[in-house]
Design an enzyme around this catalytic site. Structure first.
Site, PDB file in Angstrom:
ATOM      1  CD1 TRP A 107      -1.571   2.309   2.093  1.00 47.66           C
ATOM      2  CD2 TRP A 107      -3.070   1.384   0.717  1.00 47.66           C
ATOM      3  NE1 TRP A 107      -2.601   3.200   1.965  1.00 47.66           N
ATOM      4  CE2 TRP A 107      -3.542   2.658   1.125  1.00 47.66           C
ATOM      5  CE3 TRP A 107      -3.850   0.614  -0.149  1.00 47.66           C
ATOM      6  CZ2 TRP A 107      -4.760   3.171   0.690  1.00 47.66           C
ATOM      7  CZ3 TRP A 107      -5.057   1.130  -0.577  1.00 47.66           C
ATOM      8  CH2 TRP A 107      -5.499   2.385  -0.165  1.00 47.66           C
ATOM      9  CD  GLU A 108       2.127   1.230   3.702  1.00 46.43           C
ATOM     10  OE1 GLU A 108       1.043   1.430   4.294  1.00 46.43           O
ATOM     11  OE2 GLU A 108       2.544   0.088   3.394  1.00 46.43           O
ATOM     12  CB  ILE A 132      -0.612 -14.160  -0.484  1.00 42.34           C
ATOM     13  CG1 ILE A 132       0.855 -14.214  -0.950  1.00 42.34           C
ATOM     14  CG2 ILE A 132      -1.231 -15.555  -0.520  1.00 42.34           C
ATOM     15  CD1 ILE A 132       1.746 -15.083  -0.090  1.00 42.34           C
ATOM     16  CB  THR A 136     -11.451 -10.073   3.583  1.00 40.49           C
ATOM     17  OG1 THR A 136     -10.102  -9.569   3.528  1.00 40.49           O
ATOM     18  CG2 THR A 136     -11.648 -10.790   4.917  1.00 40.49           C
ATOM     19  CG  HIS A 138      -6.743  -6.381   2.872  1.00 41.10           C
ATOM     20  ND1 HIS A 138      -6.913  -5.140   3.426  1.00 41.10           N
ATOM     21  CD2 HIS A 138      -5.400  -6.586   2.835  1.00 41.10           C
ATOM     22  CE1 HIS A 138      -5.737  -4.604   3.710  1.00 41.10           C
ATOM     23  NE2 HIS A 138      -4.801  -5.459   3.353  1.00 41.10           N
TER      24      HIS A 138
END
Length: 240
Positions: A107-108, A132, A136, A138
């Site tokens: 994400w960063e 991976i 959910t 995500h």
């Protein structure tokens, strides 16, 4: 007077109806099943014609490469980074021209890539991560956002960002693409060097003869007959 239908005749009619229904169902099944079989065989033939991307011989002695890696899935990431570093050295990239940093997760990566791109210290950036899939959504949100973010960074800063983020369904898939199979870090490093050379040439920073990608004119073409600087041929002009 109505005719009398025996039990045997009723049974024969019912059996005939069943036969007709089965025949119709089989016909419809063939109509739907037949097409996918053809498509599957087509896909199989197409897949057999696809191989690894090839790279021409490159001189990376003058390029500056950034490597941003994540701390999630360290075994996979360390293998990818090792493959990238080894390949950069083979292509002539000097150790002092390789900048490394780490971020918590994928994400960063876009934010860190933008910081590094805006610093003006690198010609291309290799962004390494591993996602991976879990139980959910995500995974889907992170993968889509990171890929879009890195594309936005390279388009807005003119610094190429190699998408070195594995997006896998299982840990086995991630391993097969890093430490237990074909190391994708190798091809990502080659891509970064090629794009760095492309950037240098497009912006007029490349040493003559480093790589011929068609941008700009040769030094001889920039001079007129009397040896003075001239205007390049119209067909060689590049507009950005």
């Amino acid at each position: 007077r109505p005719s009398i239908v025996t039990k045997e005749e009723k049974s024969m009619v019912a059996a005939a109806k069943v036969v007709v229904l089965v025949a119709l169902a089989a016909r419809r099944s063939c109509a739907f099943v037949g097409a996918p079989r053809v498509a599957a065989s087509t896909r199989l033939r197409d897949a057999s014609s696809v191989g690894e991307v090839s790279f021409e011989e490159m001189d990376g002695s003058k390029v500056r490469i950034g490597i941003i890696s994540t701390r999630w899935n360290p075994k996979v990431i360390d293998s990818l980074k090792s493959g990238a570093r080894t390949t950069l050295k083979e292509l002539g990239v000097k150790d002092e021209n390789v900048f490394e940093t780490k971020v918590p997760g994928s994400w960063e990566l876009p934010t860190a890539a933008r910081f590094l791109a805006l610093s003006g210290t690198v010609d291309a950036i290799i962004c390494l991560g591993c996602l991976i899939k879990g139980d959910t959504m995500h995974f889907e949100y992170i993968a889509d956002t990171v890929s879009s973010g890195l594309m936005s960074v390279q388009l807005s800063t003119n610094v190429p960002c190699t998408f070195g983020v594995l997006t896998c369904d299982t840990e086995q898939q991630a391993a097969a693409r890093s430490y237990a199979g074909h190391n994708h870090g190798i091809s990502w490093a080659k891509t970064a060097v090629e794009m760095a050379l492309l950037r240098q040439e497009a912006l007029g920073m490349a040493k003559k003869g480093t790589i011929n990608l068609g941008f700009g004119a040769d030094e001889d073409e920039k001079k007129t007959g009397d040896g003075k600087p001239g205007v390049p041929e119209p067909q060689r002009k590049i507009f950005f």
